[in-house]
Scaffold this active site. Sequence first.
Site, PDB file in Angstrom:
ATOM      1  N   CYS A 133       9.460 -15.644 -28.677  1.00  0.00           N
ATOM      2  CA  CYS A 133      10.264 -16.379 -29.668  1.00  0.00           C
ATOM      3  C   CYS A 133       9.761 -16.178 -31.099  1.00  0.00           C
ATOM      4  O   CYS A 133      10.143 -16.931 -31.995  1.00  0.00           O
ATOM      5  CB  CYS A 133      10.297 -17.854 -29.321  1.00  0.00           C
ATOM      6  SG  CYS A 133      10.901 -18.180 -27.647  1.00  0.00           S
TER       7      CYS A 133
ATOM      8  N   GLU B 252       7.009 -16.702 -32.788  1.00  0.00           N
ATOM      9  CA  GLU B 252       6.159 -17.605 -33.572  1.00  0.00           C
ATOM     10  C   GLU B 252       4.667 -17.395 -33.343  1.00  0.00           C
ATOM     11  O   GLU B 252       3.852 -17.907 -34.098  1.00  0.00           O
ATOM     12  CB  GLU B 252       6.524 -19.066 -33.298  1.00  0.00           C
ATOM     13  CG  GLU B 252       5.907 -19.679 -32.050  1.00  0.00           C
ATOM     14  CD  GLU B 252       6.683 -19.355 -30.781  1.00  0.00           C
ATOM     15  OE1 GLU B 252       6.421 -19.971 -29.737  1.00  0.00           O
ATOM     16  OE2 GLU B 252       7.553 -18.473 -30.846  1.00  0.00           O
TER      17      GLU B 252
ATOM     18  N   ASN C  23       5.533 -12.935 -29.804  1.00  0.00           N
ATOM     19  CA  ASN C  23       5.840 -13.340 -28.431  1.00  0.00           C
ATOM     20  C   ASN C  23       7.339 -13.359 -28.191  1.00  0.00           C
ATOM     21  O   ASN C  23       8.114 -12.763 -28.942  1.00  0.00           O
ATOM     22  CB  ASN C  23       5.237 -14.719 -28.158  1.00  0.00           C
ATOM     23  CG  ASN C  23       5.910 -15.796 -28.996  1.00  0.00           C
ATOM     24  OD1 ASN C  23       6.161 -15.585 -30.181  1.00  0.00           O
ATOM     25  ND2 ASN C  23       6.215 -16.920 -28.403  1.00  0.00           N
TER      26      ASN C  23
END
Length: 940
Positions: free
Chosen positions: A569, A571, A567
């Site tokens: 970021c 994670e 995604n």
Amino acid sequence: MAETPERNAPTGTSPGVRVIRRDGSVSPFDAGKISVALTKAFLAVEGDDAAASSRVHHVVAALTGQVEASLLRHTGPETALHIEHIQDIVELALMRGGHHKVARAYVLYREDRARAREQRTPKREENGLTVRSADGTVSPLDWRRVTEVVEEAVAGLEGTAAEPVLAETRRNLYDGISAEELALAQIMAARTLVEQEPNYSYVSARLLLDKLRGEALTHLAGEQRQAGQRQLAERYGDYFRDYVRRGVELELLTPELRTFDLDRIAEAIHPERDLDFGFLGLQTLYDRYFLHERGTRFELPQAFFMRVAMGLALREDDREARAVEFYELLSTFHFMASTPTLFNAGTTRPQLSSCFLTTVDDDLDAIFQSYQNNALLAKYSGGLGNDWTPVRGLGAHIKGTNGQSQGVVPFLKIANDTAVAVNQGGKRKGAACAYLETWHVDIEEFLDLRKNTGDERRRTHDMNTANWVPDEFLRRVEADTTWTLFSPDEVPDLHDAYGNAFAERYREYEAAADRGEIRVFRRVRAVELWRRMLTMLFETGHPWITFKDPCNLRSPQQHAGVVHSSNLCTEITLNTSVDEVAVCNLGSVNLARHVTRDGLDAERLERTVTTAVRMLDNVIDINFYTIPEARRANLRHRPVGLGLMGYQEALFEQGIALASDAAVEFADRSMEHLSYYAIAASSTLAEERGSYQSYEGSLWSRGILPIDSLRLLAEHRTGDALDVDYSSTLDWNTLRQRVRTSGMRNSNVLAIAPTATISNICGVGQSIEPQFRNLFVKSNMSGDFTVVNPHLVRDLKARGLWDEVMVSDLKYFDGSLGAIDRVPDELKALYATAFEVDSRWLVDAASRRQKWIDQAQSLNLYLAAPSGRKLDELYRYAWHKGLKTTYYLRAQSATHVEKSTLRGTDGKLNAVAPAVPTVPTAPPEPAACRIDDPGCEACQ
């Protein structure tokens, strides 16, 4: 020959902008006076010969322009600037420009003049001053109430007192001051003292709270109202009922909230918890989270938390009991839901999910549909991860037109502009990340997307990018062999293949290319492409390095699809397809609230995690879905992402240095417990509510937990390609059997997000980040804020080392203790900053966590003095240690924290916050993800 005007040259007077002099008189702002003062300071230090004067003229013109621009950046027609604040900004500009001797002389001169004034100037009287209200009426200044508010704000806070705040407030008074300016004067007065005593951050927050109380009570009552904290606490229940009523009337809150037993709910509220915020946390909530009507806030902190809790309890059988249970977790900062949940829970548009992952198909209609999907998902605060690998590459044949493709890059440019245009309702920047597999023929152009040079039509300056790297590529890098690039329309099954199956099929396509059966391909030396990937990562901050095979081989849902990207970021690792947009619902445990000096409080952690998982599961059913593909995927698989924050504070509390075996062991054990309790909680929910639809065939259904899937990865890695720890301490056999018998409510339960914003609310460090500095200025969309490490201050006070000299040393040495001789070595180790810690320690700790996590973790890496060799070793090390993803690479610039006073650079409340980021980085990064704010706000 005429001289070229200096950039940012002073413009002279600015109509409407006034200067408050020390005697309270007001005069027009005149930048020429700044120029004169700077010239005198330079000539006093450097002499007044002709050569020096010529150079000083040019330097002073540039500095004056910078100061003026900074001062006037947020001014309005009635702005009043205090003379001391103007001098603060002048001092800051001198330090930023590297004129340290001049700045030092300037500081000493100011201090001498201040002492002289103090000796000869009688105490300023407040009598006779007037205050102008918003409607234009004028009334006498009520100094008694100002005193009462400040005294209430410092009550119970060690190391604080009312008089310094009142004295600083007096300096900023003038006759006819507006009510808004009076409130801000008190807040900023306390903020100037934060660097001397961290508890003044709480004083500032409480003064802001008084301003907020006045707004809320006046709005709800329809007439001017003020109340102290104690007064409001006595009638908080009445306020809360009025707040719900008004929120529903304004169509901001869902009418369902009025069907709760509001008397029972109101009795559970703890008004005193409004006092638990630091200034950065409360200012962030004030600016961006609290409900308002045309800018006037009417939602107080405890009402905010209860609104979120009620919004998450709407479908519970005993809604009131669950709402109170959820409220307790949020209002005590033990757990915090993600930003979209905080924004929208209990509202008429409850889009509560954090992350959305899409796959863009190789079809013009699908590509443009993806833009619309991105816009709809971003509108309500979703962060986006887009898998662009299926789109055919440059030069590929287009059957419909018998032409050639322009590749994926032009489409990425449009995606970039879409993210900019849809800025999440003005609450924060829209953000997206594009992923591309390393074998895509456009990969080299993809690497250049964030460069500041080249054809602007093939650049995406506002969009994040990430490499989706298969193991086969890293094997070839280490073997120093060739790598073949393909267009996906000719090798369509590579996109869904991973592990050994990918490697075998990839080699078959290479053989087909050698036989002339593939039209578009290109051979490169694997290590050269790897070096270019790392070079671009250092130079531009992108693309990030993420690993395809660990994400898929360890995915619990490999029976139901393929993980094609992460995604925004890095994670989240969920399956995506043309028919399903993956959705993840995030929240984070505050680890700092679950440790003591003796270690982890496992019982408290279990209680927190059990409730938190229930809250996250509720999000899925309450959620407002903007596109059907997201609803379909979320209801079918029900993934959630429970993470953590406050990791560095947890280490501080235990006296554990980040760069130590003890820290790595704590990362392991704390994540093991969090994982165990989260899996158990989801299994318990399955007993109550049923397993998720696609449970059968998953790794869970076969009794394979995250710690077990680590061995599945090992089976696909040969030799020493995987170096991981398999140790455990809890009874995992019992839990395996329970999961197989009772099922799982959620396909995925664990992911560590950056927590960039919610950690600010809770007053702790972000996620698993090392501390950036012990004293620095933090920038985000709410402004610039002085941050001092209170744990360090506590320990220095205990040793009698906290004084003005120590504050000055911390500023001079960029918030680092390393060069300060009188600080003991054990404190230097404990409070080492991010760039003083070898990033291998961060990777080791992340590797230990990763074995317990069914998704991934946002892991920033830090290098004080990057080199090609160091980058190569670090990222290969991360791959060998079994990490699924990495996030930003942080590198130091030539200048770090400003070596000057931080007075006057605090917060959005200060209308003259510096225009230049206080702590720059070598690689340029998006405004929401600067080095002084590591982590992406679009995630949490």
